[in-house]
Design a protein around this motif. Structure first.
Motif, PDB file in Angstrom:
ATOM      1  N   LYS A   1     -16.384   8.005   5.164  1.00  0.00           N
ATOM      2  CA  LYS A   1     -16.933   7.986   6.519  1.00  0.00           C
ATOM      3  C   LYS A   1     -15.801   8.183   7.539  1.00  0.00           C
ATOM      4  O   LYS A   1     -15.938   8.905   8.521  1.00  0.00           O
ATOM      5  CB  LYS A   1     -17.629   6.643   6.750  1.00  0.00           C
ATOM      6  CG  LYS A   1     -18.516   6.641   7.969  1.00  0.00           C
ATOM      7  CD  LYS A   1     -19.405   5.395   7.981  1.00  0.00           C
ATOM      8  CE  LYS A   1     -19.913   5.173   9.409  1.00  0.00           C
ATOM      9  NZ  LYS A   1     -19.883   3.783   9.818  1.00  0.00           N
ATOM     10  N   HIS A   2     -14.670   7.533   7.270  1.00  0.00           N
ATOM     11  CA  HIS A   2     -13.576   7.586   8.236  1.00  0.00           C
ATOM     12  C   HIS A   2     -12.877   8.941   8.243  1.00  0.00           C
ATOM     13  O   HIS A   2     -12.546   9.473   9.303  1.00  0.00           O
ATOM     14  CB  HIS A   2     -12.578   6.466   7.961  1.00  0.00           C
ATOM     15  CG  HIS A   2     -11.593   6.285   9.070  1.00  0.00           C
ATOM     16  ND1 HIS A   2     -10.447   7.044   9.193  1.00  0.00           N
ATOM     17  CD2 HIS A   2     -11.598   5.471  10.143  1.00  0.00           C
ATOM     18  CE1 HIS A   2      -9.790   6.689  10.271  1.00  0.00           C
ATOM     19  NE2 HIS A   2     -10.459   5.729  10.872  1.00  0.00           N
ATOM     20  N   PHE A   3     -12.610   9.474   7.041  1.00  0.00           N
ATOM     21  CA  PHE A   3     -11.774  10.680   6.971  1.00  0.00           C
ATOM     22  C   PHE A   3     -12.575  11.978   6.782  1.00  0.00           C
ATOM     23  O   PHE A   3     -12.032  13.071   6.947  1.00  0.00           O
ATOM     24  CB  PHE A   3     -10.733  10.549   5.856  1.00  0.00           C
ATOM     25  CG  PHE A   3      -9.642   9.555   6.196  1.00  0.00           C
ATOM     26  CD1 PHE A   3      -8.637   9.896   7.098  1.00  0.00           C
ATOM     27  CD2 PHE A   3      -9.626   8.286   5.635  1.00  0.00           C
ATOM     28  CE1 PHE A   3      -7.631   8.981   7.430  1.00  0.00           C
ATOM     29  CE2 PHE A   3      -8.628   7.370   5.953  1.00  0.00           C
ATOM     30  CZ  PHE A   3      -7.638   7.722   6.862  1.00  0.00           C
ATOM     31  N   GLY A   4     -13.835  11.871   6.373  1.00  0.00           N
ATOM     32  CA  GLY A   4     -14.667  13.063   6.254  1.00  0.00           C
ATOM     33  C   GLY A   4     -14.285  13.997   5.112  1.00  0.00           C
ATOM     34  O   GLY A   4     -14.547  15.201   5.174  1.00  0.00           O
ATOM     35  N   VAL A   5     -13.636  13.478   4.090  1.00  0.00           N
ATOM     36  CA  VAL A   5     -13.354  14.274   2.883  1.00  0.00           C
ATOM     37  C   VAL A   5     -13.812  13.443   1.675  1.00  0.00           C
ATOM     38  O   VAL A   5     -14.005  12.230   1.795  1.00  0.00           O
ATOM     39  CB  VAL A   5     -11.838  14.619   2.737  1.00  0.00           C
ATOM     40  CG1 VAL A   5     -11.348  15.451   3.921  1.00  0.00           C
ATOM     41  CG2 VAL A   5     -10.989  13.370   2.554  1.00  0.00           C
ATOM     42  N   PRO A   6     -14.000  14.086   0.504  1.00  0.00           N
ATOM     43  CA  PRO A   6     -14.396  13.313  -0.676  1.00  0.00           C
ATOM     44  C   PRO A   6     -13.345  12.265  -1.042  1.00  0.00           C
ATOM     45  O   PRO A   6     -12.146  12.488  -0.850  1.00  0.00           O
ATOM     46  CB  PRO A   6     -14.497  14.364  -1.790  1.00  0.00           C
ATOM     47  CG  PRO A   6     -14.561  15.676  -1.107  1.00  0.00           C
ATOM     48  CD  PRO A   6     -13.863  15.514   0.210  1.00  0.00           C
TER      49      PRO A   6
ATOM     50  N   PHE B   1      -7.710  -3.363   5.306  1.00  0.00           N
ATOM     51  CA  PHE B   1      -8.397  -2.068   5.331  1.00  0.00           C
ATOM     52  C   PHE B   1      -7.902  -1.202   6.495  1.00  0.00           C
ATOM     53  O   PHE B   1      -7.682  -0.001   6.345  1.00  0.00           O
ATOM     54  CB  PHE B   1      -9.914  -2.228   5.407  1.00  0.00           C
ATOM     55  CG  PHE B   1     -10.635  -0.907   5.380  1.00  0.00           C
ATOM     56  CD1 PHE B   1     -10.691  -0.165   4.198  1.00  0.00           C
ATOM     57  CD2 PHE B   1     -11.195  -0.368   6.524  1.00  0.00           C
ATOM     58  CE1 PHE B   1     -11.318   1.073   4.164  1.00  0.00           C
ATOM     59  CE2 PHE B   1     -11.820   0.876   6.502  1.00  0.00           C
ATOM     60  CZ  PHE B   1     -11.884   1.598   5.316  1.00  0.00           C
ATOM     61  N   GLU B   2      -7.691  -1.828   7.650  1.00  0.00           N
ATOM     62  CA  GLU B   2      -7.171  -1.066   8.795  1.00  0.00           C
ATOM     63  C   GLU B   2      -5.746  -0.589   8.532  1.00  0.00           C
ATOM     64  O   GLU B   2      -5.351   0.501   8.943  1.00  0.00           O
ATOM     65  CB  GLU B   2      -7.193  -1.928  10.060  1.00  0.00           C
ATOM     66  CG  GLU B   2      -8.584  -2.080  10.640  1.00  0.00           C
ATOM     67  CD  GLU B   2      -8.591  -2.967  11.874  1.00  0.00           C
ATOM     68  OE1 GLU B   2      -7.529  -3.080  12.538  1.00  0.00           O
ATOM     69  OE2 GLU B   2      -9.648  -3.564  12.154  1.00  0.00           O
ATOM     70  N   ARG B   3      -4.981  -1.418   7.840  1.00  0.00           N
ATOM     71  CA  ARG B   3      -3.613  -1.016   7.496  1.00  0.00           C
ATOM     72  C   ARG B   3      -3.639   0.209   6.582  1.00  0.00           C
ATOM     73  O   ARG B   3      -2.827   1.123   6.709  1.00  0.00           O
ATOM     74  CB  ARG B   3      -2.867  -2.185   6.827  1.00  0.00           C
ATOM     75  CG  ARG B   3      -2.745  -3.403   7.730  1.00  0.00           C
ATOM     76  CD  ARG B   3      -2.173  -4.617   7.010  1.00  0.00           C
ATOM     77  NE  ARG B   3      -0.763  -4.458   6.633  1.00  0.00           N
ATOM     78  CZ  ARG B   3       0.247  -4.532   7.487  1.00  0.00           C
ATOM     79  NH1 ARG B   3       0.022  -4.772   8.764  1.00  0.00           N
ATOM     80  NH2 ARG B   3       1.485  -4.400   7.065  1.00  0.00           N
ATOM     81  N   LEU B   4      -4.623   0.211   5.669  1.00  0.00           N
ATOM     82  CA  LEU B   4      -4.779   1.333   4.742  1.00  0.00           C
ATOM     83  C   LEU B   4      -5.141   2.612   5.497  1.00  0.00           C
ATOM     84  O   LEU B   4      -4.564   3.683   5.252  1.00  0.00           O
ATOM     85  CB  LEU B   4      -5.865   0.972   3.724  1.00  0.00           C
ATOM     86  CG  LEU B   4      -6.194   2.012   2.658  1.00  0.00           C
ATOM     87  CD1 LEU B   4      -4.986   2.251   1.768  1.00  0.00           C
ATOM     88  CD2 LEU B   4      -7.384   1.558   1.819  1.00  0.00           C
ATOM     89  N   ILE B   5      -6.087   2.507   6.425  1.00  0.00           N
ATOM     90  CA  ILE B   5      -6.497   3.660   7.251  1.00  0.00           C
ATOM     91  C   ILE B   5      -5.282   4.235   7.997  1.00  0.00           C
ATOM     92  O   ILE B   5      -5.044   5.444   8.001  1.00  0.00           O
ATOM     93  CB  ILE B   5      -7.574   3.205   8.279  1.00  0.00           C
ATOM     94  CG1 ILE B   5      -8.843   2.760   7.574  1.00  0.00           C
ATOM     95  CG2 ILE B   5      -7.824   4.280   9.327  1.00  0.00           C
ATOM     96  CD1 ILE B   5      -9.794   3.859   7.230  1.00  0.00           C
TER      97      ILE B   5
ATOM     98  N   LEU C   1       0.870  -1.174   0.000  1.00  0.00           N
ATOM     99  CA  LEU C   1       0.000   0.000   0.000  1.00  0.00           C
ATOM    100  C   LEU C   1       0.902   1.217   0.000  1.00  0.00           C
ATOM    101  O   LEU C   1       1.917   1.227   0.709  1.00  0.00           O
ATOM    102  CB  LEU C   1      -0.843   0.032   1.268  1.00  0.00           C
ATOM    103  CG  LEU C   1      -1.669  -1.212   1.611  1.00  0.00           C
ATOM    104  CD1 LEU C   1      -2.219  -1.086   3.035  1.00  0.00           C
ATOM    105  CD2 LEU C   1      -2.799  -1.373   0.611  1.00  0.00           C
ATOM    106  N   ARG C   2       0.542   2.235  -0.789  1.00  0.00           N
ATOM    107  CA  ARG C   2       1.323   3.469  -0.760  1.00  0.00           C
ATOM    108  C   ARG C   2       0.383   4.658  -0.681  1.00  0.00           C
ATOM    109  O   ARG C   2      -0.712   4.635  -1.243  1.00  0.00           O
ATOM    110  CB  ARG C   2       2.214   3.572  -1.994  1.00  0.00           C
ATOM    111  CG  ARG C   2       3.195   2.387  -2.054  1.00  0.00           C
ATOM    112  CD  ARG C   2       4.405   2.696  -2.861  1.00  0.00           C
ATOM    113  NE  ARG C   2       4.058   3.052  -4.208  1.00  0.00           N
ATOM    114  CZ  ARG C   2       4.827   3.808  -4.978  1.00  0.00           C
ATOM    115  NH1 ARG C   2       5.952   4.301  -4.512  1.00  0.00           N
ATOM    116  NH2 ARG C   2       4.465   4.065  -6.203  1.00  0.00           N
ATOM    117  N   ALA C   3       0.802   5.672   0.015  1.00  0.00           N
ATOM    118  CA  ALA C   3       0.004   6.890   0.116  1.00  0.00           C
ATOM    119  C   ALA C   3       0.947   8.080   0.069  1.00  0.00           C
ATOM    120  O   ALA C   3       2.069   8.022   0.579  1.00  0.00           O
ATOM    121  CB  ALA C   3      -0.791   6.905   1.416  1.00  0.00           C
ATOM    122  N   ALA C   4       0.488   9.161  -0.576  1.00  0.00           N
ATOM    123  CA  ALA C   4       1.313  10.362  -0.674  1.00  0.00           C
ATOM    124  C   ALA C   4       0.419  11.588  -0.674  1.00  0.00           C
ATOM    125  O   ALA C   4      -0.701  11.549  -1.195  1.00  0.00           O
ATOM    126  CB  ALA C   4       2.158  10.335  -1.947  1.00  0.00           C
ATOM    127  N   GLY C   5       0.914  12.657  -0.081  1.00  0.00           N
ATOM    128  CA  GLY C   5       0.215  13.939  -0.122  1.00  0.00           C
ATOM    129  C   GLY C   5       0.894  14.850  -1.132  1.00  0.00           C
ATOM    130  O   GLY C   5       2.128  14.951  -1.142  1.00  0.00           O
TER     131      GLY C   5
END
Ligand SMILES: [Zn+2]
Length: 319
Positions: A102-107, A47-51, A14-18
């Motif tokens: 639902k979790h993060f409250g953004v689109p 899914f929890e790892r992604l969050i 999984l990768r995430a970047a801002g």
């Protein structure tokens, strides 16, 4: 300034970047394996790892415009449901968009990883400036995306642009998808390696003979070193690619073919037979007039940059 969060869900990582608008250098980036280590007695579900991963790069002092996600499988971009994730057991009809919103409250936006890689190449990479582009990534499988008249093609249920699953040999070899005769069963890395193994088993001489499992990379290296069987394997794959792409040219008339993935590193040994087959198969030579063949600009980052491109496209920064 607000940030765009891009996420790439890979079968292994999984990768995430801002990102800030208009800048391909991420403000923050993080990755972790998709699955918890097998020795873990209480493995954390993917899914929890992604969050957790997204939370780990969440900006402390800037708002987030959108989270956009490249998903490894067919997604319905209208409902935000991931139909089936490759290599993540249990992720079937997963309402990923809804759960993340639902979790993060953004689109949250969702796209198929290969479609988004095409979008990323078109917005920021090899296909910049074109209006009609076809993207292929050839590795263990064949992923693809189509830009047509300046739009990313998604289709009624997000299932468009699966060029790897075009039939090139009716009732032919079994594809990774389980059906027969698809391009991916002839021109993917898996297919190339399998063909060489079969020919060696049939007694064909090759520098790769000797019983070890053969990879597409090994075939590519052996071909570059002059091994006739490996050269023939790439020729065969290139020929089938050309046959399928001639059909694609007939439908979309692109001006650029952008090709990435490990197998594309074989270069002319793959692309010359492909070009020749294309020339033989297009019914009007003008399909080839303006057509350029370009190597993809982004390797492993293609999905992440594609997800960023989707977010920035749907939520353009305020001028
Ligand atoms: Zn298939």
């Amino acid at each position: 300034v607000s940030q765009y969060i891009a996420v790439d869900i890979g079968g292994t990582h999984l990768r995430a970047a801002g990102f800030h608008a208009g800048d391909l250098h991420p403000v923050r980036i993080a990755r972790k394996p998709t699955q918890a280590p097998t020795i873990d007695p209480n493995p954390q579900p993917p899914f929890e790892r992604l969050i957790d991963l997204i939370a780990s790069i969440w900006p402390a002092d800037e708002p987030v415009t959108v989270i956009s996600v490249a998903a490894p499988g067919p997604v319905n971009p209208f409902t935000g449901v991931l139909m089936k994730a490759t290599n993540i057991p249990g992720w079937v009809d997963m309402p990923l968009q809804q759960k993340l919103e639902k979790h993060f409250g953004v689109p949250v936006l969702l796209g198929n990883d290969a479609n988004l890689a095409a979008l990323g190449e078109w917005k920021f990479g090899a296909g910049r400036g074109t209006m009609h582009m076809v993207y292929l990534t050839i590795s263990t499988g064949i992923g693809s995306g189509v830009i047509v008249d300046g739009c990313m093609l998604v289709g009624a249920r997000g299932l468009a642009a699966e060029i790897g699953h075009i039939t090139v040999v009716p009732d032919g070899e079994v594809c990774n998808c389980g059906y027969r005769g698809h391009l991916e069963a002839y021109a993917s890395g898996t297919a190339i390696a399998r063909w060489v193994e079969m020919e060696i088993a049939n007694g064909k001489p090759s520098s790769l003979a000797g019983g070890k499992p053969i990879s597409a990379k090994a075939v590519s290296n052996a071909a570059l070193a002059g091994d006739p069987l490996s050269i023939a394997a790439l020729e065969r794959a290139g020929k089938y690619m050309g046959h399928a792409l001639a059909d694609i040219l007939h439908i979309f008339n692109p001006s650029a073919l952008v090709i990435g993935g490990g197998v594309s590193q074989s270069g002319p040994l793959l692309f010359e037979p492909m070009r020749k087959a294309l020339q033989e198969r297009v019914f009007n030579p003008h399909y080839l007039d303006d057509l350029v063949l370009l190597p993809a600009a982004f390797g492993d980052d293609a999905g992440l940059i594609g997800a960023f491109a989707l977010g920035a496209h749907q939520f353009p920064p305020a001028a």
